[in-house]
Write an enzyme that holds these catalytic residues in place. Structure first.
Site, PDB file in Angstrom:
ATOM      1  N   TYR A  68      27.604  40.614  36.578  1.00 46.00           N
ATOM      2  CA  TYR A  68      28.611  39.727  36.003  1.00 46.00           C
ATOM      3  C   TYR A  68      29.451  39.199  37.146  1.00 46.00           C
ATOM      4  O   TYR A  68      29.934  39.977  37.977  1.00 46.00           O
ATOM      5  CB  TYR A  68      29.487  40.488  35.008  1.00 46.00           C
ATOM      6  CG  TYR A  68      30.624  39.685  34.418  1.00 46.00           C
ATOM      7  CD1 TYR A  68      31.943  39.887  34.852  1.00 46.00           C
ATOM      8  CD2 TYR A  68      30.398  38.733  33.441  1.00 46.00           C
ATOM      9  CE1 TYR A  68      32.983  39.161  34.314  1.00 46.00           C
ATOM     10  CE2 TYR A  68      31.435  37.996  32.889  1.00 46.00           C
ATOM     11  CZ  TYR A  68      32.741  38.213  33.339  1.00 46.00           C
ATOM     12  OH  TYR A  68      33.766  37.495  32.805  1.00 46.00           O
TER      13      TYR A  68
ATOM     14  N   LYS B 199      40.495  41.420  42.523  1.00 45.88           N
ATOM     15  CA  LYS B 199      40.975  42.748  42.128  1.00 45.88           C
ATOM     16  C   LYS B 199      41.871  43.432  43.179  1.00 45.88           C
ATOM     17  O   LYS B 199      43.047  43.113  43.300  1.00 45.88           O
ATOM     18  CB  LYS B 199      39.788  43.630  41.733  1.00 45.88           C
ATOM     19  CG  LYS B 199      39.030  43.086  40.493  1.00 45.88           C
ATOM     20  CD  LYS B 199      37.895  43.981  40.081  1.00 45.88           C
ATOM     21  CE  LYS B 199      36.988  43.322  39.075  1.00 45.88           C
ATOM     22  NZ  LYS B 199      37.488  43.376  37.698  1.00 45.88           N
TER      23      LYS B 199
ATOM     24  N   ASP C 118      28.960  39.204  45.900  1.00 48.96           N
ATOM     25  CA  ASP C 118      30.117  39.232  45.001  1.00 48.96           C
ATOM     26  C   ASP C 118      30.754  40.621  45.145  1.00 48.96           C
ATOM     27  O   ASP C 118      30.297  41.579  44.532  1.00 48.96           O
ATOM     28  CB  ASP C 118      29.682  38.965  43.556  1.00 48.96           C
ATOM     29  CG  ASP C 118      30.856  39.084  42.600  1.00 48.96           C
ATOM     30  OD1 ASP C 118      30.699  38.704  41.426  1.00 48.96           O
ATOM     31  OD2 ASP C 118      31.944  39.546  43.018  1.00 48.96           O
TER      32      ASP C 118
HETATM   33  P1  KE4 Z   1      37.873  37.854  37.039  1.00 55.17           P
HETATM   34  O1  KE4 Z   1      37.680  36.383  36.759  1.00 55.17           O
HETATM   35  O2  KE4 Z   1      37.858  38.686  35.755  1.00 55.17           O
HETATM   36  O3  KE4 Z   1      39.109  38.132  37.917  1.00 55.17           O
HETATM   37  O4  KE4 Z   1      36.665  38.351  37.942  1.00 55.17           O
HETATM   38  C1  KE4 Z   1      35.358  38.094  37.496  1.00 55.17           C
HETATM   39  C2  KE4 Z   1      34.413  39.084  38.159  1.00 55.17           C
HETATM   40  C3  KE4 Z   1      33.612  38.651  39.200  1.00 55.17           C
HETATM   41  N1  KE4 Z   1      32.765  39.496  39.822  1.00 55.17           N
HETATM   42  C4  KE4 Z   1      32.691  40.799  39.464  1.00 55.17           C
HETATM   43  C5  KE4 Z   1      31.743  41.698  40.187  1.00 55.17           C
HETATM   44  C6  KE4 Z   1      33.492  41.299  38.412  1.00 55.17           C
HETATM   45  O5  KE4 Z   1      33.395  42.596  38.056  1.00 55.17           O
HETATM   46  C7  KE4 Z   1      34.378  40.432  37.746  1.00 55.17           C
HETATM   47  C8  KE4 Z   1      35.246  40.883  36.585  1.00 55.17           C
HETATM   48  N2  KE4 Z   1      35.118  42.226  36.188  1.00 55.17           N
HETATM   49  C9  KE4 Z   1      35.387  42.517  34.795  1.00 55.17           C
HETATM   50  C10 KE4 Z   1      35.155  44.008  34.537  1.00 55.17           C
HETATM   51  N3  KE4 Z   1      33.987  44.514  35.119  1.00 55.17           N
HETATM   52  C11 KE4 Z   1      36.763  42.081  34.403  1.00 55.17           C
HETATM   53  C12 KE4 Z   1      37.282  42.698  33.132  1.00 55.17           C
HETATM   54  C13 KE4 Z   1      37.425  41.665  32.045  1.00 55.17           C
HETATM   55  O6  KE4 Z   1      36.575  40.752  31.967  1.00 55.17           O
HETATM   56  O7  KE4 Z   1      38.408  41.786  31.283  1.00 55.17           O
END
Ligand code: KE4
Length: 428
Positions: free
Chosen positions: A144, A267, A239
């Protein structure tokens, strides 16, 4: 435990917010619970609006590696707050943040701050397409990378949790340029690159997957991608939104000694405030406007409060011995989990690297999205509920990572392990 205020708030929230939450995975649908509404957090503890106190292993999905409300982070944000909240103009903190990231991450020569991991990956892919003049993007099933149109294909995290098929709302014209291949399948990747490698703008990967649950890269998998992308003039994007500054101060790329062309961060570098970043080879990054002609922008990019939180976090992580300390805590936790898995009559598979890991309810190894999806989700839901009842706050989905932080004490880790032992015993 009493969850009355959370339940009442959820009813209210559903009147105004789709699903009652501002991010789907928080809805706890897949674990049969009403989401807890959080009042505050400190260190390794998170407190809901009913006053229940939990040991937190979600860590806001990764940012809270120091633990919640770390004094240095709070002081840094308070100092920034006294000077205002946003200017829409460059600031010294952004230069300091860029310098820290460039100094820390081996393959970042230049870096651009954005406001989320999604923006980081979306921008990196646009840059890769602009730089190569190609359209095809390759990702891997179960990874993801945020919710940008081009990436909502066979995605993990909340998409997998909710079992959302494909990518409704994304035109086929966009999705046709995204190829998703099995994670850890070198043959499938090699076959694809042999046929269409010269059309591929970029390959994007979570170097350690965290969004199908934790899945580590098979021996040679990342190296094969690096070799074949180099041969075909395709950019390799790491990523590291989760793994950046988690697996080491230089992320997974320093740990594995792999040289991606571009890296996405998020993060941890924001210390809990909205942040993302993408960076990499200077010749590629110089294509970004205003130096170049690939466009990306953001009203709040490099926001002073987010920079203040991120800088304090990175400065704390730069201290000598901090990752050894995190590894000692992580080893205590995950080694303890290994012992429990060995003792248990249940079919369990534990994947872990550093401070991130996932317990799967399956007897088979979990090495890709297919095997992660084959794990028993009802059992995970029962485990989640049993742990919550024992005051342990885990990710409300089997397709996420459990995170140990620097704030978890040995006593708390031991207490958590006992709760795991009791919960699993109650499930036999
Ligand atoms: P954000 O747009 O949520 O800040 O980041 C997207 C993203 C990109 N790449 C990786 C490897 C990620 O894990 C994420 C977002 N992670 C999720 C949980 N695994 C965010 C939690 C959520 O969607 O509420």
């Amino acid at each position: 435990m009493d969850y009355k205020k959370s339940q009442d708030l959820f009813v209210e929230a559903e009147k105004f917010i789709p699903g009652g939450v501002n991010s789907p995975v928080r809805a706890c649908k897949s674990v049969g619970c009403t989401p807890l509404f959080i009042a505050r957090a400190k260190g390794s503890h998170i407190y809901d609006v009913d006053g229940n106190d939990f040991l937190d292993y979600v860590g806001s999905w990764g940012p809270m590696i120091l633990g919640h409300a770390h004094p240095a982070v709070m002081d840094s944000v308070k100092a920034a707050l006294a000077e205002g909240t946003s200017y829409g103009a460059p600031t010294e903190r952004e230069v300091e943040m860029a310098r820290m990231i460039v100094d820390a991450v081996p393959n970042i020569d230049l870096v651009r701050m954005v406001n989320s991991g999604t923006e980081a990956t979306m921008s990196a892919l646009r840059l890769a397409r602009g730089f190569t003049g190609r359209d095809i993007i390759v990702k891997f099933d179960g990874c993801y990378h945020g919710h940008a149109d081009t990436l909502l294909v066979q995605s993990g995290s909340g998409v997998a949790t909710l079992g959302i098929p494909g990518s409704p709302g994304v035109p086929q014209d966009i999705v046709k340029n995204t190829v998703s291949l099995p994670y850890n399948d070198i043959t499938a990747f090699s076959d694809f690159m042999a046929k269409r490698g010269d059309e591929a703008a970029a390959v994007i990967v979570e170097p350690v997957a965290g969004n199908m649950g934790v899945v580590t890269p098979a021996r040679g998998f990342l190296e094969a991608i690096r070799k074949l992308t180099r041969e075909h003039g395709t950019l390799f994007i790491f990523d590291e939104v989760i793994t950046g500054f988690r697996l080491s101060y230089g992320g997974a790329q320093r740990l594995f000694n792999i040289q991606p062309d571009l890296t996405c961060l998020g993060k941890i570098i924001g210390g809990g405030l909205p942040v993302g970043a993408y960076g990499g080879r200077e010749d590629i990054m110089r294509r970004m406007a205003p130096d170049g002609d690939v466009y990306q922008a953001g009203t709040l990019s490099g926001n002073p409060l987010a920079m203040a939180a991120g800088l304090a976090t990175l400065k704390a992580l730069k201290q000598e011995g901090i990752y050894e300390e995190l590894e000692a805590k992580s080893a205590r936790f995950w080694d303890g989990m290994e012992d429990i898995v060995r003792e248990s009559e249940l079919s369990l598979c534990l994947n872990r690297l550093g401070s991130m890991g996932t317990l799967f309810f399956t007897q088979d190894p979990v090495t890709d999205f297919r095997s992660a999806m084959a794990a028993d989700r009802d059992k995970y839901s029962e485990f989640y509920q049993g742990m919550l009842a024992r005051s342990i706050y885990l990710a409300p989905s089997p397709f996420e990572a459990t995170f140990v932080s620097l704030a978890h004490t040995d006593e708390e880790i031991d207490r958590t392990l006992e709760a795991v032992r009791q919960t699993l015993r109650s499930m036999v």
